[in-house]
Enzyme design. Structure first.
Site, PDB file in Angstrom:
ATOM      1  CG  ASP A  41      -1.976   0.970   1.280  1.00 61.68           C
ATOM      2  OD1 ASP A  41      -2.404   1.396   0.192  1.00 61.68           O
ATOM      3  OD2 ASP A  41      -2.446   1.318   2.395  1.00 61.68           O
ATOM      4  CG  HIS A  98      -6.366   4.712  -1.373  1.00 60.09           C
ATOM      5  ND1 HIS A  98      -5.203   4.315  -0.773  1.00 60.09           N
ATOM      6  CD2 HIS A  98      -6.354   4.167  -2.616  1.00 60.09           C
ATOM      7  CE1 HIS A  98      -4.504   3.583  -1.613  1.00 60.09           C
ATOM      8  NE2 HIS A  98      -5.174   3.468  -2.754  1.00 60.09           N
ATOM      9  CB  ALA A 112     -13.148   3.079   2.212  1.00 60.87           C
TER      10      ALA A 112
HETATM   11  C1  PGH Z   1      -6.241   3.508   3.115  1.00 64.16           C
HETATM   12  C2  PGH Z   1      -7.025   3.345   4.386  1.00 64.16           C
HETATM   13  N1  PGH Z   1      -5.086   2.846   3.009  1.00 64.16           N
HETATM   14  O1  PGH Z   1      -4.327   2.970   1.923  1.00 64.16           O
HETATM   15  O2  PGH Z   1      -6.627   4.195   2.196  1.00 64.16           O
HETATM   16  O3  PGH Z   1      -7.664   4.546   4.778  1.00 64.16           O
HETATM   17  O4  PGH Z   1      -7.567   4.474   7.267  1.00 64.16           O
HETATM   18  O5  PGH Z   1      -9.220   5.908   6.123  1.00 64.16           O
HETATM   19  O6  PGH Z   1      -9.448   3.434   6.095  1.00 64.16           O
HETATM   20  P1  PGH Z   1      -8.537   4.594   6.150  1.00 64.16           P
HETATM   21 ZN    ZN Z   2      -4.561   4.877   1.081  1.00 62.80          ZN
HETATM   22 CA    CA Z   3     -11.044   7.551   6.308  1.00 64.39          CA
END
Ligand code: PGH
Ligand code: ZN
Ligand code: CA
Length: 283
Positions: free
Chosen positions: A81, A207, A209
Site C-alpha cells: 500500500d 482509499h 474508506a
Molecule cells: C487507506 C485506508 N489505506 O491505503 O486508504 O484509509 O484508514 O481511512 O481506512 P482509512
Molecule cells: Zn490509502
Molecule cells: Ca477515512
C-alpha cells in the site's frame, strides 16, 4: 491460495463488486481478516504500508501472509500500500508480494506517468500487479500526510491519459474520501467517479474508506469501485477490543486474553465490510 491483485480485481471489475483491502501489521490483524474472508467466502487483499514493513519487517510480513494465503481456501493477494520508493517496491517483489501500489500522486501528471511506467516494467517481468494513484487524498496514512489544502480530486481527462500511457492494472482516485478519521461526513463526487470509470474502464480503487457511510460505499461499488482500502476502522476495532478487556478485567496480563478478544472484534468489522462491498460469496 495466493493470487495476484489483478486476478482478484479483474473479476470484480467484470462482475461489478468491490473487494476489501485491509491493512495489516501483526498476526492478529492478519488472522482476523483471513478468518473473515473464509467465513464470508470472499476474495481478499492483504495490504501492508511502508510503515507496517518498518514495524514488523518485510521478511516477517512475507512469511506470515504467504503462510496465511497458502492455507486459505479463498483467493488472497499480498499488496504493498502506498509504495513511494523503488527500493521498497523491489524488496516487496523479491519477498513474494503479488501486487504493489506506486504512489506518485505528489508528482506532476507526466512525472507520475514516467515513474509508474518504470515500476510497471519491473513488476510485469515478475508477474506482479500494479496500482497507481492520481489526484491527492487528504489526511494521514502512516508515513503519508497530506494537508486539506493540498488535497485535490482526480481529473477524468488526466485519468484517461494516465491509463492510456501506462496500462496500469488499477487506479486509485480522489473523489472526496480522506485517510484516517473524518471530522464531518465525507461527501463523495459520484459524477466524477462515473465519468472516470466510463473513460478508463479498469478496476478503480477507493482509499480512505473507513468512516464513509454505508450508503455512499454501496453507491461507489455500483459505479465501478472494485477495491476498497480499510485501515482505521480495523485499528479502532482492535483498540476497542483491548479496551473492553481492561474495563472488565483491569489486571489481565496474558497477551492472548487481551489480543484474542480484539481479534474477534476486528473479524466482525471486516465481515461487515465484505457484505457491504459485495465481495461476500465471490471466492
Ligand atoms: C487507506 C485506508 N489505506 O491505503 O486508504 O484509509 O484508514 O481511512 O481506512 P482509512
Ligand atoms: Zn490509502
Ligand atoms: Ca477515512
Amino acid at each position: 491460495m495466493l493470487v495476484t491483485g489483478k486476478e482478484i480485481l479483474d473479476k470484480a471489475h467484470k462482475e461489478g463488486y468491490a473487494v476489501g483491502a485491509f491493512n495489516v501489521n501483526n498476526m492478529e490483524i492478519l488472522q482476523a481478516v483471513i478468518a473473515a474472508a473464509e467465513e464470508e467466502r470472499s476474495p481478499v487483499i492483504i495490504q501492508t504500508s511502508e510503515g507496517a514493513i518498518k514495524y514488523a519487517g518485510v521478511d516477517y510480513l512475507s512469511a506470515l501472509v504467504t503462510l496465511a494465503a497458502r492455507k486459505a481456501t479463498v483467493p488472497v493477494a499480498l499488496h504493498l500500500d502506498h509504495g513511494t520508493s523503488y527500493e521498497t517496491i523491489i524488496s516487496c517483489i523479491r519477498n513474494g508480494w503479488t501486487s504493489v501500489m506506486y504512489d506518485g500522486s505528489h508528482h506532476s501528471l507526466d512525472q507520475n506517468i514516467a515513474e509508474t511506467n518504470e515500476i510497471i516494467k519491473v513488476a510485469r517481468a515478475a508477474g506482479v500487479s500494479v496500482e497507481a494513484e492520481l489526484g491527492r487524498l487528504g489526511g494521514i496514512e502512516d508515513n503519508i500526510s497530506v494537508d486539506e489544502k493540498d488535497a485535490r480530486f482526480t481529473h477524468p481527462d488526466e485519468a484517461l491519459k494516465f491509463v492510456q500511457q501506462t496500462g496500469v492494472d488499477s487506479l486509485a482516485v480522489a473523489i472526496g474520501t480522506a485517510h484516517g478519521k473524518y471530522k464531518g461526513v465525507p461527501v463523495l463526487d459520484f459524477d466524477r467517479l462515473q465519468e472516470i470509470k466510463n473513460l478508463v474502464n479498469i478496476p478503480i480503487v477507493l482509499h480512505g474508506a473507513s468512516g464513509v457511510p454505508e450508503e455512499a460505499i454501496r453507491k461507489a461499488c455500483t459505479l465501478g469501485v472494485n477495491k476498497i482500502n480499510i485501515d482505521t476502522d480495523v485499528r479502532q476495532a482492535f483498540t476497542d477490543g483491548i479496551k473492553s478487556v481492561f474495563e472488565k478485567t483491569p489486571d489481565e496480563f496474558d497477551p492472548r486474553k487481551i489480543c484474542g478478544p480484539a481479534r474477534e472484534e476486528m473479524k466482525k468489522v471486516v465481515k461487515g465490510k465484505m457484505k457491504m462491498f459485495g465481495c461476500s460469496g465471490k471466492a
